[in-house]
Design an enzyme around this catalytic site. Structure first.
Site, PDB file in Angstrom:
ATOM      1  N   GLY A 173       0.771  -1.234   0.000  1.00 32.51           N
ATOM      2  CA  GLY A 173       0.000   0.000   0.000  1.00 32.51           C
ATOM      3  C   GLY A 173       0.803   1.285   0.000  1.00 32.51           C
ATOM      4  N   ASP A 174       2.100   1.210   0.247  1.00 33.02           N
ATOM      5  CA  ASP A 174       2.956   2.408   0.226  1.00 33.02           C
ATOM      6  C   ASP A 174       4.353   2.011  -0.238  1.00 33.02           C
ATOM      7  OD1 ASP A 174       3.491   5.126   0.540  1.00 33.02           O
ATOM      8  OD2 ASP A 174       4.126   4.913   2.621  1.00 33.02           O
ATOM      9  N   LEU A 175       4.386   1.242  -1.324  1.00 30.51           N
ATOM     10  CA  LEU A 175       5.649   0.663  -1.791  1.00 30.51           C
ATOM     11  C   LEU A 175       6.381   1.675  -2.664  1.00 30.51           C
ATOM     12  CD1 LEU A 175       7.176  -2.067  -1.593  1.00 30.51           C
ATOM     13  CD2 LEU A 175       6.177  -2.652  -3.812  1.00 30.51           C
TER      14      LEU A 175
END
Length: 283
Positions: free
Chosen positions: A174-176
């Protein structure tokens, strides 16, 4: 109480909280390795770190995501206390961020990131609450009257088409992005997952709009092709998520009173490659 005031109150008691948790877990706090307004990471020996974050849904989702991933492409969770906002994690050594490699060889860095796009998705654990990538579209309203209407409409249309033929939801990081991928020995691991439900192609959205470096953002279409090839994803769905994600990030910036320019640069780089609608997903 506003979020800003809640964070200020949390930070005011952070030293005492760290000391209390360290004593309860038998840890010897070492130097601070990283800090942001909403997190602090301390070394607690050569192979472990203690992360502290404000208790709440965000840290609960991170704990659940790390537990589900079980160290497959992500940092290993060794112990946690959601009520305290505390996570004991295996330390990535040497811990060099992927951003350093991207500035030297962006193709190589993108292949590494794409390997994690393929490795990280897993079944969501029962009972855990996560945001859904499909819900990102609500942010587009914040851009109305500020950002170009055609751009907002294009992003909204892509999101509708992606949702119409979406595969079963998986748990994603989700926040790669390049600062959340660290060198661990001869390999790489992802840290700081948000925990997001969506199709794996959605994981590329953050990668394609980061870092905020014009030369690297201009390579977004090539990055999308590499991610699709390495992760076995449909390239047009990767591009669609990348474009929509860039526009959504610009809307988040408007909502927060920040400069949307870096995200608009990513949108501009991806726009010529966008075809509407994206094709049906592969069986």
């Amino acid at each position: 109480m506003s979020r800003t005031r809640r964070l200020a109150a949390w930070r005011a008691g952070l030293d005492a909280r760290a000391a209390r948790i360290a004593a309860a877990w038998g840890l010897a706090p070492g130097p601070m390795l990283a800090e942001s307004p909403a997190a602090r990471v301390l070394a607690v020996g050569p192979d472990r770190v203690l992360k502290l974050a404000p208790p709440g849904q965000g840290v609960a989702a991170e704990i659940a995501a790390l537990g589900a991933m079980q160290g497959r492409g992500a940092a290993r969770l060794l112990r946690e206390d959601a009520a305290e906002g505390a996570l004991l994690l295996a330390r990535a050594t040497p811990g060099t961020p992927l951003l350093d490699l991207a500035r030297q060889d962006d193709d190589a860095a993108t292949r590494i990131a794409a390997g994690l796009v393929a490795a990280l998705p897993c079944p969501p654990p029962d009972g855990a609450l996560f945001a859904e990538a499909a819900g990102w579209g609500r942010a587009l309203a914040a851009g109305a009257g500020v950002l170009a209407t055609a751009m907002l409409d294009r992003a909204a249309g892509l999101l509708r088409d992606l949702a119409a033929d979406a595969p079963p939801l998986a748990l994603l990081h989700g926040d790669l992005h390049h600062r959340n991928i660290l060198r661990e020995g001869d390999g790489w691991v992802a840290v700081d997952p948000k925990g997001l439900l969506g199709e794996p192609a959605a994981e590329a959205a953050c990668l394609l709009r980061n870092p905020a470096d014009p030369a690297l953002l201009a390579r977004a279409p090539r990055r999308a092709a590499i991610i699709a090839e390495v992760a076995g994803l449909d390239p047009r769905r990767v591009l669609a998520w990348g474009y929509a994600g860039a526009v959504i990030a610009a809307c988040w910036a408007v909502e927060d009173g920040a400069d949307p320019a870096p995200w608009l640069a990513a949108e501009a780089a991806l726009r010529p490659s966008i075809r509407h609608p994206p094709p049906p997903r592969r069986p």
